[in-house]
Design an enzyme around this catalytic site. Structure first.
Site, PDB file in Angstrom:
ATOM      1  N   HIS A   1       0.797  -1.233   0.000  1.00  0.00           N
ATOM      2  CA  HIS A   1       0.000   0.000   0.000  1.00  0.00           C
ATOM      3  C   HIS A   1       0.828   1.280   0.000  1.00  0.00           C
ATOM      4  O   HIS A   1       0.290   2.365  -0.084  1.00  0.00           O
ATOM      5  CB  HIS A   1      -0.938   0.028   1.206  1.00  0.00           C
TER       6      HIS A   1
HETATM    7  C1  UD1 Z   1      -1.709   5.065   6.668  1.00  0.00           C
HETATM    8  C2  UD1 Z   1      -0.338   5.431   7.205  1.00  0.00           C
HETATM    9  C3  UD1 Z   1       0.656   4.322   6.909  1.00  0.00           C
HETATM   10  C4  UD1 Z   1       0.139   2.985   7.401  1.00  0.00           C
HETATM   11  C5  UD1 Z   1      -1.221   2.732   6.788  1.00  0.00           C
HETATM   12  C6  UD1 Z   1      -1.796   1.429   7.240  1.00  0.00           C
HETATM   13  C7  UD1 Z   1       0.153   7.842   7.178  1.00  0.00           C
HETATM   14  C8  UD1 Z   1       0.983   8.887   6.534  1.00  0.00           C
HETATM   15  N1  UD1 Z   1       0.179   6.646   6.586  1.00  0.00           N
HETATM   16  O1  UD1 Z   1      -1.583   5.041   5.250  1.00  0.00           O
HETATM   17  O2  UD1 Z   1       1.871   4.607   7.562  1.00  0.00           O
HETATM   18  O3  UD1 Z   1       1.048   1.971   7.045  1.00  0.00           O
HETATM   19  O4  UD1 Z   1      -2.088   3.802   7.166  1.00  0.00           O
HETATM   20  O5  UD1 Z   1      -3.059   1.197   6.714  1.00  0.00           O
HETATM   21  O6  UD1 Z   1      -0.470   8.094   8.179  1.00  0.00           O
HETATM   22  N2  UD1 Z   1      -9.175   4.844   3.136  1.00  0.00           N
HETATM   23  C9  UD1 Z   1     -10.383   4.173   3.173  1.00  0.00           C
HETATM   24  N3  UD1 Z   1     -10.887   3.824   4.392  1.00  0.00           N
HETATM   25  C10 UD1 Z   1     -10.253   4.087   5.544  1.00  0.00           C
HETATM   26  C11 UD1 Z   1      -9.025   4.764   5.496  1.00  0.00           C
HETATM   27  C12 UD1 Z   1      -8.501   5.135   4.290  1.00  0.00           C
HETATM   28  O7  UD1 Z   1     -10.991   3.908   2.155  1.00  0.00           O
HETATM   29  O8  UD1 Z   1     -10.766   3.715   6.623  1.00  0.00           O
HETATM   30  C13 UD1 Z   1      -8.598   5.211   1.834  1.00  0.00           C
HETATM   31  C14 UD1 Z   1      -8.903   6.594   1.396  1.00  0.00           C
HETATM   32  O9  UD1 Z   1      -9.060   6.563   0.013  1.00  0.00           O
HETATM   33  C15 UD1 Z   1      -7.651   7.367   1.759  1.00  0.00           C
HETATM   34  C16 UD1 Z   1      -6.575   6.318   1.528  1.00  0.00           C
HETATM   35  O10 UD1 Z   1      -7.198   5.085   1.906  1.00  0.00           O
HETATM   36  O11 UD1 Z   1      -7.514   8.490   1.002  1.00  0.00           O
HETATM   37  C17 UD1 Z   1      -5.335   6.533   2.317  1.00  0.00           C
HETATM   38  O12 UD1 Z   1      -5.588   6.610   3.723  1.00  0.00           O
HETATM   39  P1  UD1 Z   1      -4.598   7.412   4.692  1.00  0.00           P
HETATM   40  O13 UD1 Z   1      -4.985   7.241   6.102  1.00  0.00           O
HETATM   41  O14 UD1 Z   1      -4.404   8.779   4.177  1.00  0.00           O
HETATM   42  O15 UD1 Z   1      -3.206   6.694   4.489  1.00  0.00           O
HETATM   43  P2  UD1 Z   1      -2.860   5.154   4.315  1.00  0.00           P
HETATM   44  O16 UD1 Z   1      -2.383   4.936   2.944  1.00  0.00           O
HETATM   45  O17 UD1 Z   1      -3.960   4.272   4.836  1.00  0.00           O
END
Ligand code: UD1
Length: 366
Positions: A209
């Site tokens: 991811h």
């Molecule tokens: C975050 C952490 C990363 C960790 C990962 C584990 C940061 C910078 N990154 O990355 O270190 O390894 O979590 O999962 O904090 N989304 C959903 N549902 C959710 C959450 C997110 O659909 O419940 C989608 C959204 O499209 C969002 C994308 O995932 O824009 C990214 O989520 P985000 O929390 O920004 O970062 P992660 O890539 O999950």
């Protein structure tokens, strides 16, 4: 340090939940502390958040900030403004943050500006790669922290080099291992293998991811070539992160991946099913941080699709090898694992399921 009675523990994204589960439970039961759990809402889907609260029996958050997704600046800013109001209301003696996600950075920065002490769980880890958002989060959080809970020796050395006071650094081991030990029976009861029609040792687990692996069409094309080669050798089971499926869709590549015969793409899993899947797998192919620690503890070979790691002990002592996105290196490593030549590795000091207890000892006698 004076008494730390009122403590706010912060959790926001998936890898935070297993790190704070036991700590919150113990703090809430201990009359010497008043503990509030704040969930920032960085992760909000059932499969990314709620399932962990259920399975790890984490008490319902006392405060939910509901920030949701957004750009890094947006997400960080939203957490800061909402968390500031909580701090002004609750006036805690200490804020405990964990790991390296945006919630970790945002809450430590907000607390430090209000002169509230910060304790950082999993501090001192460094990949020395500032293109990773997590590395920036780690550096800033540690620069502002007052108490450092460190998982491995490299973290101690990094903090000392960066000028942290030695007496504030506590090598307590990896909190990631605590629930693996504590929930061992429930993990073994998971029926995930039956559900996915898998036999122990007959498959490998894939997680991917990181922005540096999945954000562009070129990277995804390289990943496709790698998965195609690996899945010719062994079935790959892939609980797919929402960010990755989003990117695959954006680049119109999802179908191509779905059509790989021995790549089984599934929804993100809960904690118990995921650890069971890893425990019974032949190996793990990943770009995650914490999974490098879990596999080292479980003696499962781990190929990390990154050029660096903030967890060097998993490579030096454990079962981990950095393989980047190099198809040749990866297929060679897979062949080595499949012919039984991988080293079983050793488990770093204090990765024994008792890290939370060591943290509590420090908090009780600051
Ligand atoms: C975050 C952490 C990363 C960790 C990962 C584990 C940061 C910078 N990154 O990355 O270190 O390894 O979590 O999962 O904090 N989304 C959903 N549902 C959710 C959450 C997110 O659909 O419940 C989608 C959204 O499209 C969002 C994308 O995932 O824009 C990214 O989520 P985000 O929390 O920004 O970062 P992660 O890539 O999950």
């Amino acid at each position: 340090m004076s008494q730390l009675k009122r403590i706010i523990v912060v959790a926001g994204a998936r890898p935070n939940f297993m790190k704070i589960a036991r700590l919150v439970e113990r703090l809430k039961k201990n009359r010497g502390f008043e503990c509030l759990l704040v969930h920032t809402g960085q992760h909000y889907d059932f499969v990314m958040s709620e399932v962990f609260f259920q399975e790890l029996r984490i008490p319902k958050p006392d405060v939910f900030l509901n920030v949701g997704s957004g750009s890094h600046a947006e997400q960080t800013a939203k957490i800061m403004t909402t968390f500031e109001a909580v701090l002004l209301d609750e006036k805690p003696d200490l804020v405990v943050v964990a790991g390296d996600v945006n919630s970790t950075l945002a809450c430590s920065l907000t607390a430090a500006k209000l002169h509230i002490k910060v304790a950082h769980i999993e501090s001192g880890l460094r990949s020395f790669d500032r293109t990773m958002p997590e590395e920036i989060n780690r550096i800033v959080t540690d620069a502002l922290s007052d108490i450092y809970f460190v998982s491995e020796q490299s973290g101690v050395e990094n903090l000392i080099r960066e000028g942290a006071a030695k007496k504030s650094i506590h090598l307590v081991g990896s909190v990631m291992i605590d629930p693996v030990v504590r929930m061992a029976k429930a993990i073994d009861r998971s029926r995930i293998l039956r559900r996915l029609d898998l036999k122990p040792q007959n498959y490998a687990v894939l997680t991917l991811h990181r922005p540096s692996n999945v954000d562009s069409a070129e990277m995804l094309a390289e990943i496709y070539e790698i998965l195609s080669a690996v899945s010719e050798r062994i079935r790959l089971v892939y609980p797919i992160h929402p960010r990755t499926s989003d990117r695959m869709q954006t680049h119109d590549l999802l179908n191509q991946f779905t059509e790989l015969k021995d790549l089984q793409m599934i929804e993100p899993l809960g904690y118990l099913d995921f650890v069971k899947l890893v425990k019974d797998s032949r190996f793990v192919l990943t770009d995650s941080g914490s999974i490098q620690e879990e596999t080292t503890y479980l003696h499962i070979p781990c190929l990390t699709m990154r050029d660096n790691t903030e967890r060097p002990s998993t490579v030096e002592m454990g079962t981990n090898k950095l393989v980047g996105r190099d198809k040749k290196v990866i297929t060679k490593a897979v062949d080595c694992i499949l012919t039984g030549k991988w080293r079983p590795g050793r488990v770093p000091r204090y990765w024994d399921g008792k890290t939370t207890e060591r943290i509590l000892d420090v908090l009780a006698n600051p």
